[in-house]
Structures are given as structure tokens and as C-alpha cells.
Design an enzyme around this catalytic site. Sequence first.
Site, short mmCIF file in Angstrom:
data_model
loop_
_atom_site.label_atom_id
_atom_site.label_comp_id
_atom_site.label_asym_id
_atom_site.label_seq_id
_atom_site.Cartn_x
_atom_site.Cartn_y
_atom_site.Cartn_z
N ALA A 275 0.73 -0.87 0.01
CA ALA A 275 -0.31 0.10 0.37
C ALA A 275 0.91 1.61 -0.12
O ALA A 275 1.89 0.88 0.07
CB ALA A 275 -0.40 0.21 0.96
N GLU A 277 0.65 5.38 1.53
CA GLU A 277 -0.11 6.68 1.93
C GLU A 277 -0.65 7.82 1.97
O GLU A 277 0.19 8.76 2.95
CB GLU A 277 0.95 6.83 3.40
CG GLU A 277 2.26 7.50 3.12
CD GLU A 277 3.72 6.48 3.22
OE1 GLU A 277 4.29 6.78 3.08
OE2 GLU A 277 3.16 5.33 2.49
N HIS A 308 -1.41 0.41 9.67
CA HIS A 308 0.16 0.91 8.74
C HIS A 308 -0.05 2.68 8.08
O HIS A 308 0.12 3.59 8.43
CB HIS A 308 0.33 -0.36 8.39
CG HIS A 308 2.09 0.17 7.50
ND1 HIS A 308 3.20 0.05 8.37
CD2 HIS A 308 2.71 1.43 6.72
CE1 HIS A 308 3.98 0.70 7.78
NE2 HIS A 308 3.70 1.12 6.72
N GLU A 309 -1.51 2.29 6.78
CA GLU A 309 -0.59 3.42 6.37
C GLU A 309 -2.16 4.42 6.75
O GLU A 309 -1.91 5.66 6.96
CB GLU A 309 -1.51 3.56 5.33
CG GLU A 309 -1.41 2.41 4.11
CD GLU A 309 0.17 2.33 3.83
OE1 GLU A 309 0.58 3.51 3.40
OE2 GLU A 309 0.69 1.16 3.87
#
Length: 859
Positions: A275, A277, A308-309
Site C-alpha cells: 500500500a 500512504e 499501517h497506512e
Amino acid sequence: MPGTNLTRDEAQARAALVETHSYDVDLDLTGGPDTFRSTTVARFRVREPGTTFLDLVSDDVTRVTLRHSGTGGQAVALDPAHHHHDSRLWLRDLPAGDVEVTVEAWCRYMNTGEGLHRFVDPVDKETYLYTQFEVADSRRVFAVFEQPDLKATFAYTVTAPDHWQVVSVSPTPAPEPREHRTATWRFAPTPRVSSYVTAVVAGPYHAVRDELVSRDGRTIPLGVFCRASLAEHLDADEVLDTTRRGFAYFEQAFDQAYPFEKYDQLFVPEFNAGAMENAGCVTFTETYVFRSKTPEAFHERRAVTVLHELAHMWFGDLVTMRWWDDLWLNESFAEFASTLATAEATRWHQAWTTFSSMEKSWAYRQDQLPTTHPVIADIRDLEDVEVNFDGITYAKGASVLKQLVAWVGREEFFAGLRAYFRAHAWGSTVFSDLLRELAAASGRDLDDWVARWLRTSGVNTLRAEVVETADGTLERVTLHQEAPSEHPVLRQHRLSVGCYDLVDGVLVRTHRVELDVDGERTDVPGLVGLPRPDLLLLNDEDLAYAKVRLDDRSLATATSHLSDLSDAMPRSVVWGAAWDMLRDAETPARTFVDLVLGNVGAETESSVVLTLVRQLSSAARLYTPPQERDATASRVAAGLLDLARRADPGGDIQLQAVRAFCGFVRDPAHVAVVRDLLSGRESLPGLVVDTDLRWDLVGAVAGADSDGSLRSGQLVDAELARDDTASGQRAAAAALAARPSRQAKEEAWARVLSGDLPNAVSAATIAGFGRTPDPALFEPFLDRYFDVLLPQWEARTNEMAQQLVTGLYPLPLVTEDVVARGDAWLAAHPDAPAGLRRLVLENRDGTARALRVQAVGAR
């Protein structure tokens, strides 16, 4: 890649000269399939007279105008041919004051997952676009000062087909209709952010919308997007539930409301990583849209990635590193915070067990390579950072942050973090800015901790020396700490030692001691006088970042009774110790294979099982001596098949066992089982042979089809006719490349080196190329591999170059000749790009390690 590097010194000089204000970026996406029109208006202030440059990757810059006090406020045309070269647009002899530069150019769509990636869905033939700008690829889309500390506002205007969704950092405005079924979206300016966390995603994406209320009372619109042809598989409810939990957790922990206006999460095709951010516009790999039944480990990994993002919205986007030296802090913090939030705010309460099994194993592996580096790395230029998205930056950094929290205290850590956000919101920082707040909040001097943990390399090893009396009582237990000769640093560790005994057939902890370990020897007086336990487990709760060893009695107990250990975390520590002992050539591969086959069936944590079957594959293929390899592969295949048949019907273990079994199918009897599962002649209770599992089974047949008698090519064609999707095309490419014949490997090699494949298909082909029961198939490619390294590195973008250098390396061919060939290449190319040399060194080290482990098994 020539001409696209940027050094830290250049970035610092530019930041001293330039203060950025705003960018207006106008993108016309209605043209042909190869290029799009990009117009940028960049506004900035020059602090003192000087020369600087904007970054822009374009083959066709059509117009540049410059406006400043020296031009009398008039726009003066610059000759693009004179000012734009090597991806830099030079602005010479600027006076002090405000400057406005307008740049019109044609930029290229990419199929490498960098810049503006273009994908055509084979199902509905629709076009899907998304940007990926980290590390330095916003310059592939517009003219920009491409460095994280030169923050600005970004106002995007996008013209595209009128039936598309267009998403960016700011909320999506109402489209303005235009002729020829197109429309224009004019986005409001963003807050001040770095260019690498801005984004544009465009195409006929399917959207699920919701909202939540932030802690400051604002309503935050939420969106979850995927390609239309995947809409039926999008479990947006689970994604949104994780998101809501993350918002509540982080807003409370950080004492800071979510900093942006909305939060969209978009699952996009052919993504290179997990991913990215982008502020309020996070992009994910669409492999997280599960179109078939998947192990629970995949759901947990998606949740950790979502969190996490989300953590990056504060740590990374609101407050941003000044230069890529602090990439480690950006990623390590998000990794730590997401695991903490997963464990405390979602159903995956054992997230730290997953972290121990997956992330720390990655960190230990990376930290033992000849290219290991301190957590605080010396990032001299963009080429350094491109290869630094590694196990040190993510997993070791997160591990030591966990220790830092324990060292300063959890409440003190978060108090310092909150002060950091308040002091530096919308700014750029260095690590010392955070350290200052943590020291103030905790009252601790952290200089020694930083020196030991963040500015040195290598992982320590801990062993127990046990002296017992004649009646089996512990007389003395001493912990010995070792450091590799290349990195002779002994560190302080906070850890626990657990004593486990068999009680009514169950391994239970009968005693626990927590202590600080420092220096070469540390006695454990708290164990003196106790009976010698069946299993003495160092780092029992995985508090420390250190490899641990099992003494002979403990290893024997673990091998026979690990499945009788009821707690997931100590099991994970034992698994990790056994794996490290194998990789460090202290035990033969057969010992690890026995341990896994004998105990994995009782493992309760899906992510641990996923790690174990991957390690089992490496143990059997790389670390087993050649004379035992075929027999070991057959034994593993039989063991996994038996496990699948004994497992709970429809359960996680059953599914993972079948998928792992597919990677070991060689014997005719096992091929027959696969064919019967495909045709439905055999079934396992509860096992659904769905689309993705069918591809695993097809790949298993292809991987065993050495002479074409299994007609795997026709089997792949037939399966592709059933599933002619992007996922199906990748699976077909991997299966065809996996066929263990010289012709199949030659075809795969040619396809990959042609440069015509999109990144995801290339990666799948490379994965299939590396899969074979006969390592000798790679011998014809050994010299060719080293011959193409430098030309491919120079011709490809960074992502694709790394993919080739790592993926095409003949890892299964574990011979001294491979090591010697690597040494010869390194000696002959001392001036090769540092990133390339690093990858070659790491590849070479993998073969050398495998040879050492094989030698232990051959004794």
C-alpha cells in the site's frame, strides 16, 4: 535510470535556496494510450539570487514560462531544449523573491507501477489509472521540487471520461461536463504536504461510501474502491470496520484529530507494494480483494496494512521526514503502531505473535546480510533509498521502537509523541526532533540507547549455559551474549526466561524470570534451585530483538512436544529459534523439516502457519543437501497431503496445507491427486476448489510437467479460458514459466527481458521461472544472468530493475560456482551503481549461506 538521481547534498542546497508555496497541476487523461498532457504552475520564493531546478521526467516538454521580479511580472518563455535535460528543468540566475514557473509537457503512462500507471481490465476493457509517487516519481506526472521537505499545497485539475471516478487528496468535486463525453474535476488545494503523498486515481472504479465522526466533531467521508469487475468480491464492511477502529485508536493515542478532510482507500491493479500512504487517498494492492477463500493470515495482514497506512496520516503525512535518512522512522513507526492497534483494537489479538513470526524473522535475515546497515541509514541519494525499503527499515526499526516504548514507558512515549505532533504539524523533521520530546516526557537520557540500537548493525545471539546438580536441580544458569565479528556490539536487552514442563501431556510454564541482559555474561539467579525444566525458553515473550538458541534438551522437547505448548507466543519463539539455528548452520535441514511436519498441524495462528510453510519450502529446496533433496521433497509433499486430509474440514490448516502441497508435487501419485482435485474425482471434506485454488492446482501440474506428457500447456489454456482476468493472466504466466523444461525456461527468460510485460505479469513470470525440481535447469542462465545485470539496471526503472536482479538470480542452483561467479562480477564492476552491487551481494550471500547449511546436513 540515468539522469534521475538526486543527492542529499543537492536537496539540502535546494531547500536552503527555495521556499515552496503551491502547485496547480492540470492533467488531461483523454488522449491516447501512451501519453497524457501535464501542465504545472509552480509558485515559490527564492531566498537569495541563485540557480535551481525543477524535476520532470518527460520526453516532450512543449512550453516553459518564467515570471518573477526580474521579468517585470511578465511571463517570459524559456527554450525547453536548452533548459530541460536529464530530467531536470534548470532555472538559472533567479533573483530573490517570488517566482512562478509554468510547464507544459507530454508525460508517459507507465506499466511499471511508478508514476501514472495505466491498466486495461481484460474483463470489461475499461482503463484504470493510479499514481505511485514514492520515492521520487511525482516528477513523472508534473514538474516539481521532488524532495520531501519542500512541502506545498497542490491543486489538481483532471480531465477524463465522464463516466470515471476521479479521486485525489482533496474531496472529489462535482465534475464539469465537456464535449465528447468527457468532464473536468477541479480539486481544491490540499494542505501543505510533500509531493510524494499526493495522488490521482481515475477510472470507472466501483465505490462503497460511508462516514465517521472525528474526535473534533467533523464528519469524515469514507470510501472503499476497486475495479468494477472485482466489485462482487470487495468485502468493504471488514475494511471499513478496521478503519473505524483505527481512527478511534489513533486519534486517542495521538491526541490529534485526523488531519485531512476525507479518507478514501483504493484497491488498484498491478501495485508494486502492499500500500501507499497518499494523504486521504490510500492505494492498496488489489490482491487484498479476496476473490476466493484465503487463509485468515491474509485478512490479518490486510488489517495491519490498513492500520499501517492510517498511522502514516499523522506520522509521515502530517509530520514528514526532512530527507530519506529518516525513512526508517517513517516506516518503523507505522509498523509498530499498526501492530499495536491490531492487537488492541481488532479481533487479531495475537498480532504481536504474527509480528514475531513474520516481521522479526525478516529483520533477522536482513540484519545478517553483508549489506546490513544501521537502523539510521546513511541515505546519500535516491538510489540509496530505493533499495532501503528492507527488513531493517521496517521490521528491525519497529522491533527496537517496541523496546524504546518499554525503556521510556508507554505513557511517557505517547506523551512525547503527542508533543511532537503539536510542535511539528504540517512541517518536516529529523529524528532528533522526536527524540527530544521523548527525552523530555520520560526524563531519560536516550543517547546511549540510540548509539547501541540505531547507529550500529547486526543482531545478537543469546544462549543459556545450564549447570545442574546430581538430582536435576538448577545450580547456575548463565546467559551468554554473542555478536558477529563484523558488528561486535553487545547490547542491553530486557527479556524473560520461561521454564516449561510436561504436565499431563501439556507443556506449561512453571516459572518465569524477567531481567536485563547486558555484556557477555548475565547470571539468572532467579532460576537457581528450581528443577531443570523440559524446555528452557529465552526471550519467552519476545520482548528482545535477539536470536536465541535452544539447548539440546529443550530442542528435543520442542521437536517432540511443540504442539503440546498451548500459548501462541512461546511457540512462535521456539519456531523462530529453530529456524535461526537452521539458517546459521547449527542444525541440519532435516531437523527443521521434522519439527514442522510434526507440529504445524496443531498451530492455531494462521500467520504462523503461513510463515512455517514458506520456511519449510526453503528448508527442503535450498538447505537440504542435493543427495537428499528429492526424497525430502517427496516426504514434505506426503506430509502436507496427509495434514490436509486430517485437518478440520474447511479449516485454515486444510487450505494452507493443500496450497503448500501444490508447491511440492513431483511424484506421479501426487500429480494424480492434483488432477483428481481439479476434476472433482477426489474431494476433501470442506475444501472448496475455487478459482484461486484451481490455479494453485494447475500450477502444480505445470511444475511437474518436465517432458510435456502432462499436457500442462493445454491445461493452462483451458483454465485461462475459465478465468481470463488480470489475476488469471498472472497465474497463467507463472504456471507456464514453472514448467521444468529448458524450452519453458528459455521462453520465460525471453519474455521477461523483452521489456514488454507490465510489472505484475513480469513478476509472475519471474516467480514461475524460479520454480523447478531440477536446479540444473538454471545452469545455462548463470553466465547470461551476470551478463545482463548492468544493461538491464541502466535501461529499466528502479522497480523493474530490482525485480529482475532479485527474481532472475539462479537461487536454486546452490553451487560454489554460483558464488564464484558473483564474486567475479563484483570484482569486475567496482563502479557499478551502489543499489545494483547491494542486490548482487545479497544474492551471493544467500547461496553461500545455503552451502554452509547443506554441509551440516551432509555430515
